[in-house]
Design a protein around this motif. Sequence first.
Motif, PDB file in Angstrom:
ATOM      1  N   TRP A  90      35.630  52.457  44.844  1.00 36.41           N
ATOM      2  CA  TRP A  90      36.355  51.870  44.034  1.00 36.41           C
ATOM      3  C   TRP A  90      35.700  51.156  42.932  1.00 36.41           C
ATOM      4  CZ3 TRP A  90      38.519  56.019  44.864  1.00 36.41           C
ATOM      5  CH2 TRP A  90      39.337  56.320  45.946  1.00 36.41           C
ATOM      6  N   ASN A  91      34.854  50.389  43.473  1.00 30.50           N
ATOM      7  CA  ASN A  91      33.923  48.837  42.730  1.00 30.50           C
ATOM      8  C   ASN A  91      33.096  49.564  42.462  1.00 30.50           C
ATOM      9  OD1 ASN A  91      35.876  46.612  41.630  1.00 30.50           O
ATOM     10  ND2 ASN A  91      36.593  47.302  43.976  1.00 30.50           N
ATOM     11  N   TRP A  92      32.458  50.516  42.417  1.00 27.18           N
ATOM     12  CA  TRP A  92      31.199  51.680  42.520  1.00 27.18           C
ATOM     13  C   TRP A  92      30.170  50.685  41.255  1.00 27.18           C
ATOM     14  CZ3 TRP A  92      30.274  53.249  37.316  1.00 27.18           C
ATOM     15  CH2 TRP A  92      31.868  53.903  36.554  1.00 27.18           C
ATOM     16  N   ASN A  93      30.864  49.912  40.031  1.00 25.00           N
ATOM     17  CA  ASN A  93      30.228  49.380  38.687  1.00 25.00           C
ATOM     18  C   ASN A  93      30.722  47.843  38.819  1.00 25.00           C
ATOM     19  OD1 ASN A  93      33.100  49.098  39.222  1.00 25.00           O
ATOM     20  ND2 ASN A  93      33.398  50.009  36.873  1.00 25.00           N
ATOM     21  N   GLY A  94      30.766  47.824  40.347  1.00 24.79           N
ATOM     22  CA  GLY A  94      30.436  46.273  40.595  1.00 24.79           C
ATOM     23  C   GLY A  94      29.281  45.481  41.353  1.00 24.79           C
ATOM     24  N   LEU A  95      28.232  46.391  41.378  1.00 30.78           N
ATOM     25  CA  LEU A  95      27.139  45.917  42.382  1.00 30.78           C
ATOM     26  C   LEU A  95      26.750  44.936  41.072  1.00 30.78           C
ATOM     27  CD1 LEU A  95      25.999  47.995  45.026  1.00 30.78           C
ATOM     28  CD2 LEU A  95      24.869  45.681  44.667  1.00 30.78           C
ATOM     29  N   TYR A  96      26.119  43.573  41.799  1.00 33.26           N
ATOM     30  CA  TYR A  96      25.745  42.676  40.974  1.00 33.26           C
ATOM     31  C   TYR A  96      25.323  41.300  41.452  1.00 33.26           C
ATOM     32  CZ  TYR A  96      29.707  41.251  38.757  1.00 33.26           C
ATOM     33  OH  TYR A  96      30.833  40.836  39.310  1.00 33.26           O
ATOM     34  N   ARG A  97      25.018  40.505  40.977  1.00 32.71           N
ATOM     35  CA  ARG A  97      24.390  39.341  41.861  1.00 32.71           C
ATOM     36  C   ARG A  97      24.366  38.798  40.282  1.00 32.71           C
ATOM     37  NH1 ARG A  97      23.407  38.699  47.319  1.00 32.71           N
ATOM     38  NH2 ARG A  97      22.553  36.279  45.642  1.00 32.71           N
ATOM     39  N   ASN A  98      25.251  37.521  40.184  1.00 35.67           N
ATOM     40  CA  ASN A  98      24.433  36.377  39.244  1.00 35.67           C
ATOM     41  C   ASN A  98      23.910  35.406  39.268  1.00 35.67           C
ATOM     42  OD1 ASN A  98      26.580  38.182  37.554  1.00 35.67           O
ATOM     43  ND2 ASN A  98      28.331  36.419  38.490  1.00 35.67           N
ATOM     44  N   GLY A  99      22.839  34.925  38.268  1.00 30.28           N
ATOM     45  CA  GLY A  99      22.547  33.609  38.821  1.00 30.28           C
ATOM     46  C   GLY A  99      20.666  34.099  39.006  1.00 30.28           C
ATOM     47  N   SER A 100      20.198  35.115  39.387  1.00 32.07           N
ATOM     48  CA  SER A 100      19.150  35.459  39.758  1.00 32.07           C
ATOM     49  C   SER A 100      17.859  34.762  39.217  1.00 32.07           C
ATOM     50  CB  SER A 100      19.105  37.031  40.391  1.00 32.07           C
ATOM     51  OG  SER A 100      20.434  37.190  41.032  1.00 32.07           O
ATOM     52  N   ALA A 101      18.789  34.450  38.565  1.00 33.92           N
ATOM     53  CA  ALA A 101      17.099  33.573  37.348  1.00 33.92           C
ATOM     54  C   ALA A 101      15.461  34.656  37.825  1.00 33.92           C
ATOM     55  CB  ALA A 101      16.425  32.519  37.766  1.00 33.92           C
ATOM     56  N   GLY A 102      15.769  35.724  37.186  1.00 36.40           N
ATOM     57  CA  GLY A 102      14.891  37.045  37.305  1.00 36.40           C
ATOM     58  C   GLY A 102      13.738  37.220  38.908  1.00 36.40           C
ATOM     59  N   ASN A 103      14.231  36.075  39.722  1.00 32.32           N
ATOM     60  CA  ASN A 103      13.391  36.208  41.229  1.00 32.32           C
ATOM     61  C   ASN A 103      13.884  36.547  42.663  1.00 32.32           C
ATOM     62  OD1 ASN A 103      11.818  35.286  42.896  1.00 32.32           O
ATOM     63  ND2 ASN A 103      12.100  32.617  43.309  1.00 32.32           N
ATOM     64  N   PHE A 104      13.866  38.013  42.133  1.00 32.47           N
ATOM     65  CA  PHE A 104      14.815  39.019  43.039  1.00 32.47           C
ATOM     66  C   PHE A 104      14.481  39.080  43.980  1.00 32.47           C
ATOM     67  CE2 PHE A 104      14.320  40.969  39.063  1.00 32.47           C
ATOM     68  CZ  PHE A 104      16.097  40.586  37.996  1.00 32.47           C
ATOM     69  N   GLN A 105      12.731  39.383  44.497  1.00 34.83           N
ATOM     70  CA  GLN A 105      13.042  39.335  45.978  1.00 34.83           C
ATOM     71  C   GLN A 105      13.382  38.323  46.911  1.00 34.83           C
ATOM     72  OE1 GLN A 105       8.875  40.858  46.811  1.00 34.83           O
ATOM     73  NE2 GLN A 105       8.552  41.984  45.077  1.00 34.83           N
ATOM     74  N   ALA A 106      13.649  36.954  46.244  1.00 27.77           N
ATOM     75  CA  ALA A 106      14.300  35.854  47.179  1.00 27.77           C
ATOM     76  C   ALA A 106      15.197  35.951  47.144  1.00 27.77           C
ATOM     77  CB  ALA A 106      14.034  34.438  45.761  1.00 27.77           C
ATOM     78  N   VAL A 107      16.474  36.439  46.471  1.00 25.32           N
ATOM     79  CA  VAL A 107      18.106  36.769  46.713  1.00 25.32           C
ATOM     80  C   VAL A 107      17.978  37.945  47.171  1.00 25.32           C
ATOM     81  CG1 VAL A 107      18.115  35.045  44.491  1.00 25.32           C
ATOM     82  CG2 VAL A 107      18.455  37.608  44.434  1.00 25.32           C
ATOM     83  N   VAL A 108      17.396  38.474  47.435  1.00 21.23           N
ATOM     84  CA  VAL A 108      17.596  39.939  48.302  1.00 21.23           C
ATOM     85  C   VAL A 108      16.370  40.446  49.391  1.00 21.23           C
ATOM     86  CG1 VAL A 108      17.595  42.754  47.547  1.00 21.23           C
ATOM     87  CG2 VAL A 108      18.753  40.824  45.213  1.00 21.23           C
ATOM     88  N   PRO A 109      16.908  40.380  50.239  1.00 20.15           N
ATOM     89  CA  PRO A 109      15.731  40.684  51.073  1.00 20.15           C
ATOM     90  C   PRO A 109      15.625  42.248  51.425  1.00 20.15           C
ATOM     91  CG  PRO A 109      16.875  38.931  51.885  1.00 20.15           C
ATOM     92  CD  PRO A 109      18.123  39.863  50.354  1.00 20.15           C
ATOM     93  N   ASP A 110      14.438  42.291  51.842  1.00 19.32           N
ATOM     94  CA  ASP A 110      13.432  42.963  52.872  1.00 19.32           C
ATOM     95  C   ASP A 110      15.074  43.847  53.197  1.00 19.32           C
ATOM     96  OD1 ASP A 110      11.273  43.567  51.514  1.00 19.32           O
ATOM     97  OD2 ASP A 110      10.406  43.286  52.829  1.00 19.32           O
ATOM     98  N   GLY A 111      15.699  45.080  52.777  1.00 16.00           N
ATOM     99  CA  GLY A 111      16.319  45.983  54.130  1.00 16.00           C
ATOM    100  C   GLY A 111      18.188  45.480  53.447  1.00 16.00           C
ATOM    101  N   GLN A 112      17.894  44.674  52.416  1.00 17.38           N
ATOM    102  CA  GLN A 112      19.162  44.565  51.750  1.00 17.38           C
ATOM    103  C   GLN A 112      19.186  45.158  49.936  1.00 17.38           C
ATOM    104  OE1 GLN A 112      20.555  40.752  52.387  1.00 17.38           O
ATOM    105  NE2 GLN A 112      19.656  41.011  54.449  1.00 17.38           N
ATOM    106  N   LEU A 113      18.286  45.906  50.124  1.00 21.29           N
ATOM    107  CA  LEU A 113      17.904  46.324  48.356  1.00 21.29           C
ATOM    108  C   LEU A 113      19.143  46.991  47.898  1.00 21.29           C
ATOM    109  CD1 LEU A 113      14.888  45.536  49.221  1.00 21.29           C
ATOM    110  CD2 LEU A 113      14.348  46.803  47.635  1.00 21.29           C
ATOM    111  N   CYS A 114      19.305  48.071  48.370  1.00 25.07           N
ATOM    112  CA  CYS A 114      20.940  48.920  47.947  1.00 25.07           C
ATOM    113  C   CYS A 114      22.135  47.903  48.300  1.00 25.07           C
ATOM    114  CB  CYS A 114      20.809  50.008  48.691  1.00 25.07           C
ATOM    115  SG  CYS A 114      19.140  51.034  48.912  1.00 25.07           S
ATOM    116  N   SER A 115      22.311  46.805  49.137  1.00 24.52           N
ATOM    117  CA  SER A 115      23.268  45.836  48.144  1.00 24.52           C
ATOM    118  C   SER A 115      23.184  44.487  47.658  1.00 24.52           C
ATOM    119  CB  SER A 115      24.115  45.736  49.971  1.00 24.52           C
ATOM    120  OG  SER A 115      23.072  44.382  50.714  1.00 24.52           O
ATOM    121  N   GLY A 116      22.268  44.817  47.268  1.00 23.73           N
ATOM    122  CA  GLY A 116      22.094  43.803  46.277  1.00 23.73           C
ATOM    123  C   GLY A 116      21.791  42.254  47.185  1.00 23.73           C
TER     124      GLY A 116
END
Length: 231
Positions: A90-116
Amino acid sequence: MFGPARDCHDPNTLGAGRRVLTLVLSAFAAALLALVPWSGTAVAHGSVVDPASRNYGCWLRWGSDFQNPAMAQQDPMCWQAWQADPNAMWNWNGLYRNGSAGNFQAVVPDGQLCSGGRTEGGRYNALDAVGAWKTTDIATDDFTVHLYDQASHGADYFRVYVTKQGFDPATRPLTWSSLQLVAQTGRYAPANTYDIPVSTSGLSGRHVVYTIWQASHMDQTYFLCSDVNFT
């Protein structure tokens, strides 16, 4: 023995009765709402609509028939996602994170890329499940990623990755090292739709197109998995 009698028209008695009735009705209404699946979206944001992101595709195919048991055989990856948390669709348009500061690999670990990185309290965790997700066919090396931005956030940039040839996302969890960058853009002015041209070479079979959308209105980043088949 029984204490003084209370007048049934006493304002204090009537007020207390109304408060009790209000509490009972509120509890009843909350119970009814818990039984009814919500078919809207909480806040307007956006997602990749072609090739469809995992949860957008599940909503598109099954949103009007999500309780159909046939989904378990016809679309098992969507079935497990609907069972895990219907609000991810239902919330297909809400898959985001706030405050990543461009450091994506630090906040999105391997195996969790599709869930942000298991964002939004884990609502989208089922999108990380490994399996044969339904794919969109892509017939050429060059194609376009179409993104729908309901809120017209604009973009500081988009990055589009595709899994490397030989990596099978149907049997292995998605990792950063499994991706190759195929497009990086500059800024996009606020609009409802964005087209990101992508060039690839030598790809065939099942892949994941992984789109990172850095919105312009604040440090808000969308992480979007689209399953494709290069024919």
